[in-house]
Design a protein around this motif. Sequence first.
Motif, mmCIF file in Angstrom:
data_model
loop_
_atom_site.group_PDB
_atom_site.id
_atom_site.type_symbol
_atom_site.label_atom_id
_atom_site.label_comp_id
_atom_site.label_asym_id
_atom_site.label_seq_id
_atom_site.Cartn_x
_atom_site.Cartn_y
_atom_site.Cartn_z
ATOM 1 N N MET A 107 0.848 -1.193 0.000
ATOM 2 C CA MET A 107 0.000 0.000 0.000
ATOM 3 C C MET A 107 0.890 1.252 0.000
ATOM 4 O O MET A 107 1.749 1.408 0.843
ATOM 5 N N ILE A 118 -4.426 7.517 12.359
ATOM 6 C CA ILE A 118 -3.572 6.322 12.371
ATOM 7 C C ILE A 118 -2.136 6.645 11.938
ATOM 8 O O ILE A 118 -1.360 5.743 11.673
ATOM 9 N N GLY A 119 -1.828 7.930 11.869
ATOM 10 C CA GLY A 119 -0.413 8.286 11.726
ATOM 11 C C GLY A 119 -0.005 8.935 10.421
ATOM 12 O O GLY A 119 1.186 9.113 10.174
ATOM 13 N N PHE A 120 -0.965 9.298 9.576
ATOM 14 C CA PHE A 120 -0.598 10.028 8.359
ATOM 15 C C PHE A 120 -0.349 11.485 8.729
ATOM 16 O O PHE A 120 -1.158 12.095 9.421
ATOM 17 N N ARG A 121 0.753 12.019 8.239
ATOM 18 C CA ARG A 121 1.023 13.439 8.430
ATOM 19 C C ARG A 121 0.139 14.259 7.488
ATOM 20 O O ARG A 121 -0.360 13.738 6.487
ATOM 21 N N PRO A 137 -8.285 16.130 12.857
ATOM 22 C CA PRO A 137 -8.772 14.742 12.958
ATOM 23 C C PRO A 137 -9.806 14.556 14.059
ATOM 24 O O PRO A 137 -10.757 13.789 13.904
ATOM 25 N N ALA A 138 -9.637 15.264 15.177
ATOM 26 C CA ALA A 138 -10.584 15.103 16.283
ATOM 27 C C ALA A 138 -11.965 15.584 15.859
ATOM 28 O O ALA A 138 -12.987 14.953 16.149
ATOM 29 N N PHE A 177 -14.998 13.590 17.835
ATOM 30 C CA PHE A 177 -14.674 13.165 19.191
ATOM 31 C C PHE A 177 -15.313 14.094 20.218
ATOM 32 O O PHE A 177 -15.235 13.855 21.393
ATOM 33 N N SER A 182 -9.491 11.322 22.808
ATOM 34 C CA SER A 182 -8.861 12.058 21.708
ATOM 35 C C SER A 182 -7.621 12.807 22.178
ATOM 36 O O SER A 182 -6.652 12.964 21.425
ATOM 37 N N LEU A 230 -4.809 13.735 19.291
ATOM 38 C CA LEU A 230 -5.617 14.348 18.231
ATOM 39 C C LEU A 230 -6.212 15.686 18.640
ATOM 40 O O LEU A 230 -6.682 16.434 17.789
ATOM 41 N N ASN A 231 -6.180 15.982 19.929
ATOM 42 C CA ASN A 231 -6.974 17.091 20.431
ATOM 43 C C ASN A 231 -6.225 17.735 21.610
ATOM 44 O O ASN A 231 -6.282 17.228 22.724
ATOM 45 N N ALA A 238 2.488 19.105 15.412
ATOM 46 C CA ALA A 238 1.362 18.295 14.900
ATOM 47 C C ALA A 238 1.876 17.160 14.022
ATOM 48 O O ALA A 238 1.359 16.031 14.095
ATOM 49 N N GLU A 239 2.870 17.427 13.192
ATOM 50 C CA GLU A 239 3.385 16.392 12.292
ATOM 51 C C GLU A 239 4.129 15.310 13.073
ATOM 52 O O GLU A 239 4.014 14.116 12.771
ATOM 53 N N ARG A 240 4.882 15.718 14.104
ATOM 54 C CA ARG A 240 5.591 14.734 14.923
ATOM 55 C C ARG A 240 4.591 13.899 15.735
ATOM 56 O O ARG A 240 4.817 12.731 16.008
ATOM 57 N N ALA A 245 1.749 13.050 14.635
ATOM 58 C CA ALA A 245 1.249 12.040 13.682
ATOM 59 C C ALA A 245 2.205 10.851 13.645
ATOM 60 O O ALA A 245 1.781 9.695 13.650
ATOM 61 N N ASP A 246 3.506 11.150 13.634
ATOM 62 C CA ASP A 246 4.505 10.067 13.649
ATOM 63 C C ASP A 246 4.365 9.249 14.940
ATOM 64 O O ASP A 246 4.457 8.023 14.931
ATOM 65 N N ARG A 273 1.702 8.855 16.788
ATOM 66 C CA ARG A 273 0.486 8.023 16.727
ATOM 67 C C ARG A 273 0.757 6.750 15.936
ATOM 68 O O ARG A 273 0.321 5.669 16.303
ATOM 69 N N ARG A 274 1.504 6.916 14.829
ATOM 70 C CA ARG A 274 1.783 5.764 13.969
ATOM 71 C C ARG A 274 2.621 4.717 14.711
ATOM 72 O O ARG A 274 2.431 3.515 14.548
ATOM 73 N N PHE A 297 -5.667 2.791 17.044
ATOM 74 C CA PHE A 297 -7.024 3.304 17.260
ATOM 75 C C PHE A 297 -8.059 2.300 16.765
ATOM 76 O O PHE A 297 -7.962 1.814 15.637
ATOM 77 N N LEU A 325 -2.742 0.082 5.987
ATOM 78 C CA LEU A 325 -2.722 1.553 5.967
ATOM 79 C C LEU A 325 -1.709 2.196 6.928
ATOM 80 O O LEU A 325 -0.942 3.070 6.513
ATOM 81 N N PRO A 326 -1.689 1.789 8.210
ATOM 82 C CA PRO A 326 -0.747 2.452 9.123
ATOM 83 C C PRO A 326 0.719 2.222 8.740
ATOM 84 O O PRO A 326 1.612 2.929 9.219
ATOM 85 N N THR A 354 1.716 2.383 5.597
ATOM 86 C CA THR A 354 1.926 3.042 4.304
ATOM 87 C C THR A 354 3.156 3.937 4.304
ATOM 88 O O THR A 354 3.959 3.914 3.369
ATOM 89 N N THR A 355 3.287 4.725 5.341
ATOM 90 C CA THR A 355 4.366 5.725 5.347
ATOM 91 C C THR A 355 5.598 5.233 6.106
ATOM 92 O O THR A 355 6.482 6.025 6.419
#
Lengths: 407, 248
Positions: free
Chosen positions: A1, A318-321, A400-401, A406, B55, B60-61, B80-82, B84-85, B87-88, B93, B112-113, B115-116
């Motif tokens: 993917m 789920i971790g996409f920037r 996302p929230a 949420f 959240s 996320l929040n 925010a970008e870090r 995301a990393d 969370r991955r 979730f 999906l998780p 993918t990156t």
Amino acid sequence: MTLFQIALNNLRRRKKKALLALVALTLGAAALVAVFSLVGEMENEINRQLTELGANVVITADTGSLSFSYGGIIIPELHYDAEELTVADLELLYALPDWPAVLAVSPKLVGIAAVNGVDLAIVGGSLEAEYAVKPWLHLHVEEEEGAEHEEENPTGMRRPDEIAPDLSNREVVIGKIAAERLEIKEEELIDIGGTEFLVVGILSPNGGSEDNQVFMNYEAAELLLGKAGSLTVIELAVDFSRVTEERMLGQLETALPQARATSVRQAIIGRNELVGTISRYGFSAALLIFFSGVFLVGLNIYTAVRERTREIGIFRAIGFRGAHIFRIICTEGLLLSALGGLIGYHAGLLAAYQIWPLFSGHDPVVVWDPLLLALTVLITAITGVLATMLPARFAAAIDPAEALRFF
Amino acid sequence: MVKENSLVRAQQLTKIYYPGGEPVAALRGVSFEIRRGEAVAVMGASGSGKSTLLSIIGGLNPPGGGKILIDDLDLYSLSAERRADFRREYLGFVFQQFQLIPYLTALENVMLPLTTTAYSGRVKKEMAEAVLEQVGVSDKSRRLPNELSGGEQERVAIARAVVNAPPLLLADEPTGSLDSQTAGEIMDLFKELNDSGLTILMVTHNPDNSLYMDRTIMMQDGMLISGGLEEGFPAVMPAGSDRRAGGQ
């Protein structure tokens, strides 16, 4: 993917909407390519005519009111019955300071006479000189039954080995349409103004005035038309690389003040300006269609992003920037627009091929050009991605929230 | 299974929303701790702040005040970008109503998780297939979500949450859309995952689900009323505070 697969799968999922955007962009790209090809073809046509026009200066008496068609280009106000030019005027031309730049000269007497009871234009002059200023003139050769087909001559120009027949005072060469009208064939006799002439050749049709003319030598025309020593038109083939157009026309006007010298180049320049105007309008319309297509792609992607808010929220959770989301959306725009450019190029080429006969009687020389194809795909891809960047930024900034509700 | 060492530490978390311009406190000084390997249920009435808490822990929040530490890392000190990393790599979730991507197959959803990540395509596929096997739907890997039953979709959602082997799994009403028998099977699966060492924080309305958990945190009106108290961390804000943040 991969991000690419996600983008591709999403486009597949919403086929109808993606197809709509694709059609819009395809139309835009096709319009641009069609206009580009047509304008290119128009320029080619003008260049072709310029090349074919051995004669590029026409001298006529300054009294006429009849248009004169010359290689598809209309030169206004040629009077067929004018008598102000004479054979003696030729001596004045030979004395011009820049006469060495004149490659060929074809003086002619033009009039109307009844040919087998039908009024036709009679042209008296040297067929050899006429051949020199009109490279496309050549005699029509009837194919004999069982004979091999003549090799195709795509340029329509005369073969180098064809020599103009030297006409006697009782011989004529006749245009193809005139011959058909009179139902005359080669080696038959025709009556012109009460005198019998032998048809020694029939000119191949070229779409010009020659198709409807009867060509004879000057002396015969003088006698037939009763205009001794008169000339109606003098055509010159001037090498404009050796003398400027203005300088040559100025010398002609000085030498022959009663005449009008018209440069066919000027007519072509005028026509070039017309092509320029057409192309400006054409490109403007095509650009409008193109950018409408690009706008539709952007709008389509934006709508898709709005519909996918929750899905984008999942990706983010789920971790996409944000940058990953941006890339997915831009990839969708890139795929749509590049495909639109690819299809649009071929659709535009086909459209140009179909439309061209409306502009010209010639077959189009629209060619598949890999460079233009690459350029079209590149331009549509870049503009498509640019149009997608705004909705992509919007998608990347989705909270996302909030998207996942949420709270 | 030894359950010690703090994995999650919530310190005086507050959150205020402004629906219609009026401030409403969703969380009011919530503090608790979750140890590594624990399974914790968060229960409470609607509007008690459970989902907001989830959240915030999920990165996320951002909270209005307080800190959330995961493995001693202050989550909201990251960009925010870090996050995301983070969370991955750290979080899995499981959302309400599965939330599978409808145009991707079960296998693709699970991948999906990844993918990156830097794994090769083959490794990603192997990892996804292994976890689908673990949750019992390996035979459905080529199917789209709408071709799966509710229980199967939930299993795929759980597989997606654990495919990157996160230390912490966050689940929001994971059995809310399932019948009681299927819900029981899903809870068994959560129990298995927990027994294998995965820390779980599950928001649920269903008291039966809490029976599968080690501990239950009870929330009411944005405050934690039981189950989260650890030494040094007050569970609730001082007396006199009101649900309306500005309403004291």
